[in-house]
Design a protein around this motif. Structure first.
Motif, mmCIF file in Angstrom:
data_model
loop_
_atom_site.group_PDB
_atom_site.id
_atom_site.type_symbol
_atom_site.label_atom_id
_atom_site.label_comp_id
_atom_site.label_asym_id
_atom_site.label_seq_id
_atom_site.Cartn_x
_atom_site.Cartn_y
_atom_site.Cartn_z
ATOM 1 N N LEU A 190 3.346 13.510 -0.680
ATOM 2 C CA LEU A 190 2.329 12.490 -0.425
ATOM 3 C C LEU A 190 1.653 12.067 -1.725
ATOM 4 O O LEU A 190 1.347 10.881 -1.922
ATOM 5 C CB LEU A 190 1.294 13.020 0.564
ATOM 6 C CG LEU A 190 1.826 13.339 1.973
ATOM 7 C CD1 LEU A 190 0.721 13.931 2.841
ATOM 8 C CD2 LEU A 190 2.402 12.089 2.627
ATOM 9 N N GLY A 191 1.433 13.033 -2.617
ATOM 10 C CA GLY A 191 0.841 12.707 -3.910
ATOM 11 C C GLY A 191 1.727 11.784 -4.729
ATOM 12 O O GLY A 191 1.224 10.929 -5.464
ATOM 13 N N ALA A 192 3.051 11.951 -4.618
ATOM 14 C CA ALA A 192 3.969 11.078 -5.347
ATOM 15 C C ALA A 192 3.822 9.634 -4.884
ATOM 16 O O ALA A 192 3.805 8.696 -5.691
ATOM 17 C CB ALA A 192 5.412 11.557 -5.142
ATOM 18 N N ARG A 193 3.691 9.428 -3.584
ATOM 19 C CA ARG A 193 3.541 8.073 -3.054
ATOM 20 C C ARG A 193 2.206 7.465 -3.485
ATOM 21 O O ARG A 193 2.149 6.310 -3.928
ATOM 22 C CB ARG A 193 3.644 8.083 -1.531
ATOM 23 C CG ARG A 193 5.010 8.482 -1.004
ATOM 24 C CD ARG A 193 5.051 8.400 0.506
ATOM 25 N NE ARG A 193 4.820 7.049 0.971
ATOM 26 C CZ ARG A 193 5.764 6.125 1.112
ATOM 27 N NH1 ARG A 193 7.012 6.432 0.808
ATOM 28 N NH2 ARG A 193 5.471 4.924 1.549
ATOM 29 N N VAL A 194 1.136 8.224 -3.369
ATOM 30 C CA VAL A 194 -0.187 7.707 -3.736
ATOM 31 C C VAL A 194 -0.252 7.404 -5.227
ATOM 32 O O VAL A 194 -0.730 6.334 -5.645
ATOM 33 C CB VAL A 194 -1.287 8.719 -3.335
ATOM 34 C CG1 VAL A 194 -2.640 8.274 -3.872
ATOM 35 C CG2 VAL A 194 -1.335 8.872 -1.824
ATOM 36 N N LEU A 195 0.233 8.339 -6.049
ATOM 37 C CA LEU A 195 0.204 8.145 -7.487
ATOM 38 C C LEU A 195 1.095 6.983 -7.914
ATOM 39 O O LEU A 195 0.726 6.187 -8.792
ATOM 40 C CB LEU A 195 0.638 9.432 -8.190
ATOM 41 C CG LEU A 195 0.528 9.462 -9.718
ATOM 42 C CD1 LEU A 195 -0.906 9.201 -10.153
ATOM 43 C CD2 LEU A 195 1.020 10.799 -10.257
ATOM 44 N N GLY A 196 2.272 6.870 -7.282
ATOM 45 C CA GLY A 196 3.171 5.770 -7.602
ATOM 46 C C GLY A 196 2.553 4.415 -7.280
ATOM 47 O O GLY A 196 2.651 3.464 -8.065
ATOM 48 N N MET A 197 1.908 4.298 -6.108
ATOM 49 C CA MET A 197 1.264 3.033 -5.737
ATOM 50 C C MET A 197 0.095 2.715 -6.666
ATOM 51 O O MET A 197 -0.132 1.558 -7.028
ATOM 52 C CB MET A 197 0.806 3.090 -4.283
ATOM 53 C CG MET A 197 1.947 3.068 -3.272
ATOM 54 S SD MET A 197 1.401 2.917 -1.556
ATOM 55 C CE MET A 197 0.575 4.497 -1.331
ATOM 56 N N TYR A 198 -0.669 3.754 -7.048
ATOM 57 C CA TYR A 198 -1.806 3.540 -7.949
ATOM 58 C C TYR A 198 -1.333 3.031 -9.308
ATOM 59 O O TYR A 198 -1.889 2.059 -9.848
ATOM 60 C CB TYR A 198 -2.574 4.854 -8.106
ATOM 61 C CG TYR A 198 -3.628 4.808 -9.191
ATOM 62 C CD1 TYR A 198 -4.838 4.148 -8.984
ATOM 63 C CD2 TYR A 198 -3.392 5.428 -10.423
ATOM 64 C CE1 TYR A 198 -5.796 4.100 -9.988
ATOM 65 C CE2 TYR A 198 -4.350 5.383 -11.429
ATOM 66 C CZ TYR A 198 -5.541 4.719 -11.206
ATOM 67 O OH TYR A 198 -6.472 4.667 -12.204
ATOM 68 N N LEU A 199 -0.304 3.677 -9.865
ATOM 69 C CA LEU A 199 0.210 3.241 -11.157
ATOM 70 C C LEU A 199 0.825 1.853 -11.072
ATOM 71 O O LEU A 199 0.716 1.049 -11.998
ATOM 72 C CB LEU A 199 1.245 4.248 -11.671
ATOM 73 C CG LEU A 199 0.697 5.615 -12.089
ATOM 74 C CD1 LEU A 199 1.836 6.560 -12.429
ATOM 75 C CD2 LEU A 199 -0.235 5.477 -13.283
#
Length: 296
Positions: free
Chosen positions: A278-287
Motif C-alpha cells: 500500500l505504501g508503494a502505491r501511495v508513494l508512487g502517486m505522490y511522487l
C-alpha cells in the motif's frame, strides 16, 4: 449469438474471475489476521525468543528482517539502477543485449531455495563467511536484482522520447540528460518497484534458511558498534528473520502454544507486507503528482 450478447457474457465471466481472485485473497488475509492478531502484544513484538522452545517474542527477528532488508537494498539498488540505465539508454539491440535480458529472465524465475543453496555453497562454505546477515543479504541481492533491473528499465523506457530530445536540444550531454531529466520523470515508477521488491524480500524465507541461518543469538541493543560480536549491527552474526522464525516454530518449535506463536508472527508479517504494498502505491502517486504537477 450476436456480438452484443457475446460481449455481455464475456464481461460477466471476467467479473466472476476477478471476484473469485479477490475473494480468495480476502479470505486468506482475514483468516491469518483473525487467527493471529489476538495473540499480538507489545511484549510479543519486543520480546526475545527462547532458543530451545521457540516461545516468547519476535523483537530480535523483527529487527533482523528490517536490518537484512536495508543491507539488501543498499547492495542491490545501485547495481540494478546502473544495469537498468544501461539497458534502457545505452545498450544496442544486438545478440549481447538479448543475452543479458535472457539471463535476467532466467535469474528472476529461479526458485528462492535454489538461490539459497547457491548462497550457502558459495558464501557460507566456500568463502567461509558462515551463516550471517551479509551472506543472507548477498543471496537476496541475487534474488532481487533481476526484478529491480527490469522495473527500472521499464520505468526509464516509458519516458517519452521528447523528454530526451528536449535535454539534448539544450546542449546537455546524454548522461546529464539521463540524470537531470529522465530519472526524475521515471522516479515514481522506480520507487514503486523498489518498495514492492522490498516487501517481497521482507517476506522471503527459503533463501535465508541456508544463508542467514536459523538462530537468533542474544544481541545487545545498547551496543551499536558493528565490529562487536554482540552488536545488532554486526553483519557477520547469524540472523533468524521473521519469515524463517515462522517456519521454524511450525517445524521445530516445542512450545505448547506454537500454533498461537506462529499465527501471531504470520499476522505481523502479513501486516508488514501490506504496508509495503500500500505504501508503494501511495508513494508512487505522490511522487507522480510532484513530478508532473498533476492534481489527480
Amino acid at each position: 449469438m450476436n456480438a452484443k450478447r457475446k460481449d455481455f457474457l464475456a464481461t460477466i465471466m471476467i467479473n466472476l474471475i476477478v471476484a473469485v481472485v479477490v475473494g480468495i485473497l480476502v479470505f486468506l488475509l482475514a483468516y491469518i489476521l483473525i487467527s493471529g492478531l489476538p495473540h499480538v502484544s507489545w511484549s510479543f513484538l519486543t520480546g526475545t525468543t527462547d532458543a530451545f522452545s521457540g516461545a516468547g517474542g519476535i523483537g530480535v527477528q523483527l529487527f533482523n528482517s528490517f536490518y537484512l532488508l536495508v543491507l539488501t537494498m543498499v547492495i542491490s539498488i545501485p547495481i540494478s539502477l546502473g544495469a537498468g540505465i544501461y539497458l534502457a539508454e545505452y545498450a544496442k539491440d544486438n545478440w549481447r543485449t538479448s543475452l543479458i535480458r535472457s539471463a535476467i529472465e532466467v535469474l528472476s524465475s529461479l526458485p528462492s531455495v535454489v538461490v539459497g543453496l547457491f548462497g550457502f555453497l558459495l558464501f557460507v562454505v566456500q568463502f567461509k563467511i558462515g551463516f550471517s546477515v551479509i551472506s543472507g543479504a548477498i543471496a537476496l541481492t541475487f534474488f532481487n536484482l533481476p526484478l529491480l533491473t527490469r522495473n527500472i528499465e521499464e520505468s526509464l523506457s516509458a519516458v517519452s522520447r521528447s523528454q530526451r530530445e528536449a535535454g539534448l536540444s539544450l546542449g546537455l550531454s546524454k548522461l546529464k540528460t539521463e540524470i537531470g531529466i529522465i530519472l526524475p520523470v521515471a522516479l515514481p515508477g522506480i520507487v514503486t518497484g523498489v518498495v514492492l521488491s522490498a516487501g517481497r524480500v521482507f517476506g522471503e524465507a527459503a533463501a535465508l534458511i541456508y544463508t542467514a541461518g536459523q538462530s537468533a543469538p542474544v544481541t545487545n541493543f545498547a551496543d551499536w558498534n558493528p565490529m562487536d560480536a554482540a552488536s545488532p549491527l554486526n553483519p557477520l552474526r547469524p540472523a533468524e528473520t521473521l519469515a524463517v522464525h515462522i517456519w521454524k516454530v511450525n517445524t521445530e518449535g516445542l512450545a505448547s502454544n506454537a500454533a498461537q506463536l506462529s499465527a501471531a508472527a504470520s499476522a505481523v508479517l502479513i501486516i508488514a507486507v501490506l504496508i509495503f504494498n500500500l505504501g508503494a502505491r501511495v508513494l508512487g502517486m505522490y511522487l507522480y503528482r510532484r513530478v508532473t504537477a498533476s492534481n489527480k
